[in-house]
Scaffold this active site. Structure first.
Site, PDB file in Angstrom:
ATOM      1  CG  ASP B 329      -2.078  -1.055   0.998  1.00  0.00           C
ATOM      2  OD1 ASP B 329      -2.388  -1.399  -0.159  1.00  0.00           O
ATOM      3  OD2 ASP B 329      -2.612  -1.532   1.998  1.00  0.00           O
ATOM      4  CE1 TYR B 413      -8.894  -4.735   6.050  1.00  0.00           C
ATOM      5  CE2 TYR B 413      -6.974  -3.564   6.867  1.00  0.00           C
ATOM      6  CZ  TYR B 413      -7.886  -4.590   6.972  1.00  0.00           C
ATOM      7  OH  TYR B 413      -7.790  -5.473   8.010  1.00  0.00           O
TER       8      TYR B 413
END
Lengths: 694, 694
Positions: B329, B413
């Protein structure tokens, strides 16, 4: 018995219940009645030294129908109130235990125990032992050799004698001597652990006399030398008046304008707590301190009983008499006995509710332990959050927790013990280890690999803290199983051609025994009810046990330490329920020899699949002291969590109201702060929404 | 550049400094100037697609003398400001990186990268990809086969394509399609992850066209079937208006009547924070988000730089195209890029200070990330306590913490990332994992061992979260070593006749490499300065690393997942410092092939004893989804702590003012509460003091 309902904001009082709940601790009256009944079987001049007078919990088979009736609002069956008592004939080694039926006023049993079965220390005894040790002539003579400045105050800390199998059939205390700062002898709160002495009297509890004065090894080897004149060393005080206190810490207050969100219903010595769909009953006893019973969430059964079952603190120094240091603070003294009176505003912030407990005295009386449990809510940060990056809308809730806290002082050491509930259906058990290291003298310039010098002349020996939390589960009913999940790589195959797949598989534990975590396999233990299935995914409902890794007992398997601490060798013990099997180290830990605790129960190899099982969760620290742990150590925090797994149908905290400034009333410190627009980050320079509308 | 000192209660403004600090992030002006300079080397019509324009941190050898001068109040040497830039020629695969010297207005380097080197996604690109996927005719045709109700909104979530070595040299996105509740199509915040579809378009970033439409396997095996008419399934919304919210939660406010206890000094884009003897500098960039520099306690150096270095989330489903799901990420998008604008009163309680950050856009402009870091204090319960049972006096302090928090949204998320400082000289890095599980469609009645059905038709696949925290230590100076302690039983001997002794021994790590925890040996890693000794016990000063156990990467060693996540196989990596080695997974993680991250640097086998070392601490979760994790998961909390070991001379929190009701202003809920007397528990029925007065 009366029932008092106390809502935590507006106080409402109801009086409805007139029969003691079967899980309610003994009242003061019941304690004194039990003592009287037990005395009545002895000749009238017999002086009984009571060690414990506590609720004999009814067999679970009797309690379950009671609870069912209670929760269904039906009239509950009557259950006899019974007291468990143990006692000495005072100043003898004649140790007895018995059961007194308080409903029928009958002695149901009364037997002499032993050999090698010894009771815990009690408050009165410990004080008396201190005195005996210090007033003994031989001890005084040894102290005289130190040539301490006039006015110096010597302190005696009685330690449970421990076991090594060498002339230790009788019950004794090993006292360790310290002194207050000799240059400041009027300071009653001087930290004597910074000034340990080399003299260690042993006191017999039968004769209440010093039977031996040990001299302690103070070098790197196991030799001892004659007591020599003491060379003045600096003190190391922890109380605030000896510190240059920080002046730049501004107040932080927790304000609950509408009070707490929990309700306490007092039923005599028992309290029912309701909070955020949780309901449970709180008890308190001398040995375990706080006990939780009949824990339910939204009306569903979860746990029949939860309490800290035992703890053991073995030390690393193999030299006499230190080799016997291995405290069982619950069995050797008692978490209830040692509970602090929690002062308002010192131990918690916010809106606090205090519970009292009642325990017995050595004379068969009752003493109220005021404020021994405090109940309050705390904010635990963000509970869950999601931001829709397309619309910029954030949904966020804070996590509120309910804390039941008890703090115990074990001479030098403190444990802050707490059950913590949250809104996501989770229960945590938290231990904060703080207080003062158990210290011993060490010669200047000496260092050893089994301890750390934390102050000139002061050695803090390595030690393990091994806790055992007893969980008597009732996940949607009594018949549960213990299973564990493990994650394992899939082998390469046509299904897994890239070597990236992995699976999680469940193993059912068939027999009672000791089991271990395996982090490399991501092994996670779950307490499961295989008969109840999640309506969405058909998985059995379960709670998983999240416990931190720890090094198990280092003492070898043939040692007394190992034999006695019957829980210290496995992360998990699981047994088939039997009434009375509460204490992982056995009912009597003082100078115990082992063979009476959870390892022994587990060795029955009972079938435990879909049975009434009990799970003991071990956790701990190997405390290699740092100098930063002295003169009082910053809290070391350990936490065990029980979390639902496929027990609910979705995140149980989904219905927590959103976290909003309107409620939270936070304050803005930054002048440059700008309230955000309702735009997301990604997408904010482009289109806000990239969905396709059909 | 100007300097603004902001005390967190009374605001004081000073303007004293006019030169950018060498560790200050680029200003908006510097970003745009750097872009212009880079554009100037290309023909005037060339459209550059900037991926990142960020501070090129000066070599440490230049910064150290600057910091020394700065802390000594001397005039600091001038250091050139430089920008690191990478970019594509727009709509091509021609990827470049360069260094622009902003002090001299010169391009220092500018090279084309590749093959198989690809940039991160950026905000504008992700939005464009979503659109391309949904507007494609083949995709529309496939969606039509679902025969969705009129008005149904289909959503496209672009995923980084991942690597499998099969036709993946070009840069692509794999999109996963979902829909909002078709029966409630106007709800823009409908949780589309509860309604996944079987259609997955692949988009080329070079052509910005769909190059393939994958159909997803929805059974237990790896076959796929034709898209069939969609059978309506229930939604599973997380936003509050679809919940029956709890009504019994009362407000809990944190009130700091005198403001916060910290001071923020703004120096342009850089901020110096001072709090409770701590001092450090905060930066912010697109990739790492928050970065801390030059962390000191009471003027002593501790850490040169600390930041989350990388994270990897590999998924367990081995079937095409899921086998490629393994997000980085930070490298694939950026913690700075994805940082939430933290609303006052929603994400923290109390008195909050917000910092803004500045990052670049794809056009070479600058965008302010408002409120991307929040700073506040929190109460962390009791800090330390000791009760003298003889006098009944309790000494207790609360633990105050300073929190620097940033929250990132990675499509579905959320990660709540925080550095936490306390008064005992400890620094913690906390990750809270929350948000929505990455979901995929599954047929009714099917279950698999690599995921959990969390809603009808919805599979949440197992996945690992593996984080790497980069710590560039400077424990009392730059030359440090990494050592580990282990506790081991003493063998039986005359010295250890009872088998209870144990020792703690230290091992020095000689070479750079990957190392692991061993809880059975109580292995604890410490960063040590062997040249500086504790004045009391002569031990080298050190900080220990307390990291939780986790299961390392499960993908096999020959897999792309394993090769790419160069940090995921060891708890600790240690390297010899080299400028620019910041990201554990390598500089470019998107469709990476491995060989450029910390495993490769460690493989140099550098001598690292008493050198400038860097430590990467890995931690994580193997997330086996529970139904309770849906539709949004309760925070799963992970914490790494750095704690002093023989660094100070005593508990550094000893000078914290006592916890007192006068300050804390707690409220009493229990009517029965009685303020305790100043008597201890043990001893209260006997004598108060059992000391012997000489």
């Amino acid at each position: 018995m009366s029932t008092e309902v106390v809502d935590s904001s507006p106080a409402v009082n109801l009086v409805t219940q007139h029969v003691a709940h079967p899980l309610a601790p003994l009242t003061g009256d019941e304690i004194t009645r039990a003592a009287e009944l037990m005395r009545s079987v002895w000749p009238s001049n017999t002086d009984l030294h009571f060690k414990s007078i506590t609720l004999e919990e009814p067999p679970k088979a009797e309690v379950l129908p009671f609870l069912e009736a209670e929760h269904n609002g039906q009239s509950a069956p009557s259950i006899a109130r019974k007291a468990f008592i143990n006692y000495y004939l005072r100043s003898t080694n004649k140790f007895h235990e018995g059961i007194v039926n308080l409903s029928s006023n009958k002695i149901e049993s009364n037997v002499r125990l032993g050999p090698n079965v010894h009771a815990n220390g009690d408050a009165e005894e410990i004080v008396a032992i201190e005195k005996v040790a210090l007033e003994d002539e031989a001890v005084q003579a040894e102290i005289a050799k130190l040539q301490l400045p006039k006015g110096t105050v010597v302190i005696s800390d009685p330690w449970i004698y421990g076991s090594d199998g060498i002339n230790d059939d009788d019950r004794m205390y090993q006292c360790f001597l310290y002194m207050r700062d000799p240059l400041n002898p009027d300071e009653a709160d001087s930290n004597h652990y910074a000034l340990p002495l080399n003299i260690s009297p042993v006191v017999s509890t039968e004769t209440m006399k010093v039977i031996r004065v040990d001299l302690l090894p103070t070098g790197a080897d196991n030799t001892t030398s004659e007591t020599r004149p003491y060379k003045i060393k600096p003190p190391n005080e922890y109380i605030p008046e000896y510190q240059e206190l920080r002046t730049d810490l501004k107040p932080l207050n927790v304000v609950q304008p509408d009070g707490g969100s929990f309700q306490v219903t007092q039923q005599g010595t028992s309290h029912v707590i309701e909070w955020q769909k949780w309901q449970f009953r709180v008890g308190f006893n001398q040995r375990e301190g706080m006990v939780l019973y009949d824990v339910r969430y939204a009306g569903r059964e979860l746990f029949y009983r939860m309490a800290l079952s035992d703890m053991n603190i073995p030390y690393a120094d193999p030299r006499h008499p230190y080799h016997k240091k291995a405290a069982f603070d619950l069995g050797d003294a008692g978490a209830g006995l040692m509970a602090n009176n929690l002062k308002l505003g010192c131990d918690c912030l916010g809106s606090i509710y205090y519970l009292d407990g009642v325990i017995s005295t050595d004379k068969g009386g009752a003493v109220t332990m005021e404020n021994c449990i405090c109940i309050h809510e705390q904010d635990a940060g963000i509970g869950w959050k999601h931001t829709n990056y397309r619309t910029g809308r954030a949904a966020v809730v804070r996590s509120r927790e309910l804390v039941l806290q008890s703090i115990i002082t074990v001479s030098n050491y403190e444990y802050i013990l707490a059950f913590i509930f949250n809104q996501a259906g989770e229960v945590m058990y938290e231990v904060r280890a703080t207080g003062i290291l158990s210290t011993q003298p060490i010669d200047e310039g000496v260092s050893v690999d089994f301890g750390t010098v934390v102050h000139p002349g002061v050695l803090a020996v390595h030690h393990q803290h091994i806790f055992s939390l007893r969980i008597d589960p009732a996940i949607d009913g009594q018949n549960n199983r213990l299973v564990y999940d493990e994650a394992r790589p899939m082998p390469r195959s046509d299904f897994n051609p890239h070597g990236v797949g992995y699976v999680s598989n469940e193993t059912v534990i068939e027999k009672s025994g000791g089991y271990d975590l395996d982090f490399d396999a991501n092994r996670v233990f779950k307490i499961q009810n295989a008969a109840i299935r999640n309506p969405v995914n058909n998985k059995p409902v379960a709670y998983k046990i999240m416990a931190p890794a720890f090094q198990k007992m280092l003492a070898d398997r043939d040692s007394y330490h190992f034999k006695r601490a019957e829980f210290a060798d496995h992360n998990i013990y699981v047994t088939k329920y039997q009434d009375g099997e509460l204490y992982a180290g056995g009912k009597y830990t003082n100078q115990s020899r082992g063979g009476t605790g959870v390892r022994s129960w587990a060795d029955r190899k009972d079938d435990i699949v879909d049975e009434d099982i009990v799970v003991f969760v071990q956790f701990g620290i190997n405390h290699i002291p740092r100098i930063e742990d002295f003169p009082v150590m910053p809290c070391e925090i350990l936490k065990v969590a029980l979390k639902p797994v496929n027990f609910f149908e979705r995140n149980p905290a989904l219905d927590v109201p959103p976290s909003e400034q309107r409620i939270n009333q936070s304050a803005l410190l930054s002048e440059t702060h700008a309230q955000p627009s309702v735009e997301g980050k990604i997408g904010e320079k482009g289109e806000v929404c990239c969905s396709s509308k059909l």
